[in-house]
Design an enzyme around this catalytic site. Structure first.
Site, PDB file in Angstrom:
ATOM      1  CD  GLU A   1      -7.962   1.520   1.653  1.00 55.38           C
ATOM      2  OE1 GLU A   1      -6.963   0.795   1.685  1.00 55.38           O
ATOM      3  OE2 GLU A   1      -8.013   2.602   2.251  1.00 55.38           O
TER       4      GLU A   1
ATOM      5  CD  GLU B   1      -6.012   2.657  -1.088  1.00 56.06           C
ATOM      6  OE1 GLU B   1      -5.003   2.073  -0.639  1.00 56.06           O
ATOM      7  OE2 GLU B   1      -6.605   3.563  -0.486  1.00 56.06           O
TER       8      GLU B   1
ATOM      9  CG  HIS C   1      -9.679   6.614   2.840  1.00 55.41           C
ATOM     10  ND1 HIS C   1      -8.748   7.527   2.421  1.00 55.41           N
ATOM     11  CD2 HIS C   1      -9.105   5.399   2.634  1.00 55.41           C
ATOM     12  CE1 HIS C   1      -7.664   6.893   1.995  1.00 55.41           C
ATOM     13  NE2 HIS C   1      -7.846   5.592   2.099  1.00 55.41           N
TER      14      HIS C   1
ATOM     15  CG  HIS D   1      -7.847   7.321   6.464  1.00 57.98           C
ATOM     16  ND1 HIS D   1      -6.667   6.906   7.006  1.00 57.98           N
ATOM     17  CD2 HIS D   1      -8.146   6.428   5.503  1.00 57.98           C
ATOM     18  CE1 HIS D   1      -6.254   5.801   6.384  1.00 57.98           C
ATOM     19  NE2 HIS D   1      -7.131   5.492   5.467  1.00 57.98           N
TER      20      HIS D   1
ATOM     21  CG  ASP E   1      -4.217   5.506  -0.181  1.00 58.39           C
ATOM     22  OD1 ASP E   1      -3.443   4.543  -0.226  1.00 58.39           O
ATOM     23  OD2 ASP E   1      -5.071   5.671   0.727  1.00 58.39           O
TER      24      ASP E   1
ATOM     25  CG  ASP F   1      -2.078   0.951   1.120  1.00 58.46           C
ATOM     26  OD1 ASP F   1      -1.972   1.920   0.348  1.00 58.46           O
ATOM     27  OD2 ASP F   1      -3.081   0.762   1.835  1.00 58.46           O
TER      28      ASP F   1
HETATM   29 CO   LIG Z   1      -6.260   4.131   1.479  1.00 59.67          CO
END
Ligand SMILES: [Co+2]
Length: 299
Positions: A189, A285, A156, A164, A96, A85
């Site tokens: 995600e 994600e 998010h 977030h 992200d 990630d």
């Molecule tokens: Co994330």
């Protein structure tokens, strides 16, 4: 959205994409998690970005928030399943993105489940789309693989220097009428698991922290660490090893300072998250700017 801000989001996404591409080249059985993190985080900086959070390298039944220590010896083996990630920011504008890698063919279905769930979710993103429909699509795809989505992890929103924020985008069916809005920046995600579909905080040593309140601290050592955090990471998550390396401190000195900051309510912690029934976990994600023609910055 202002053009200048849009371009920063797009540039952060480009760097994240390159970082992921490079990680796919170097991650082979036998590599240490520390080597992966050091190389990818260095590459992000070389390309003109900053890591928006420590590279998360979560093995097997860990879903998220594991990042290596400065002396971490953990090796990725041909039996493991690894979630990578990766976060990049430019002046606080974040990309992200995550994917899952394994050299064990037993994990192919698990990896496909979260990947296909993400694709199905991305197809639904547009201004006015009901979040519950996106969540239902994620759940349905994962269950069609006879696996479970992780209920207590969600996609998010992203804002400047905020990793977030609203809206939450659950990986299971929800009620309610919340809709996506034009120019929202969101990360979707899906997490799939062979286990029950719930995570809890693991009892392992915490390696990721975040600044919450700047307040006075007594010791000079903790003050130095706090100044370093404010200057370098602002309100984005950081790794203990970044402090050790950046300030040339020992692990002991660093942990002592971080403990003082935590005990004074100055920093918060991100414990590694583990599937409660020790099920294996996969994750995919992307970051999207919500528009009629959505911009997937990390794809
Ligand atoms: Co994330």
């Amino acid at each position: 959205m202002e053009e200048e801000i849009l371009q920063k989001y797009i540039q952060a996404g480009k760097i994240a994409k390159e970082a992921v591409k490079e990680s796919k080249k170097i991650i082979k059985p036998g590599i240490t998690l520390l080597e992966i993190a050091d190389k990818i985080e260095a590459l992000i900086r070389e390309m003109g970005g900053q890591p928006a959070f420590p590279l998360n390298l979560s093995l097997n039944d860990l879903a998220a928030h594991y990042t290596p220590t400065a002396k971490d010896q953990t090796i990725f083996t041909d039996k493991d399943i690894l979630k990578v990630d990766c976060g990049v920011h430019i002046n606080g504008y974040i990309a992200d993105t995550a994917y899952t890698v394994s050299f064990n063919p037993d994990h192919t279905g698990l990896i496909k489940a979260s990947e296909e769930a993400l694709d199905a979710a991305l197809d639904l993103v547009r201004p006015g789309a009901h979040i519950r429909k996106i969540s239902a699509a994620i759940e349905d795809v994962i269950k069609s693989h006879e696996l479970n989505p992780i209920e207590n992890l969600t996609g998010h929103g992203l804002e400047k220097y905020i990793q977030h924020t609203e809206p939450a985008i659950p990986n299971i069916r929800i009620e309610g009428n919340a809709k996506l809005e034009e120019d929202q920046v969101i990360a979707i995600e899906p997490f799939a698991t062979s286990g029950r579909g719930l995570i809890k905080e693991s009892s392992a040593q915490i390696m990721i922290f975040v600044l919450e309140n700047v307040r006075p601290v007594r010791s000079q050592a903790a003050r130095n660490v706090l100044n370093y955090i404010v200057e370098n990471f602002a309100t984005l998550p950081f790794a203990q090893r970044w402090i050790e390396n950046g300030l040339k401190l020992s692990e002991f000195q660093t942990r002592l300072a971080l403990k003082e900051l935590r005990d004074n309510g100055i920093i918060g912690e991100y414990p590694a998250l583990k599937e409660i029934s020790s099920g294996l976990v996969s994750q995919h994600e992307h970051t999207i700017i919500v528009k009629d023609d959505p911009i997937i910055t990390t794809r």
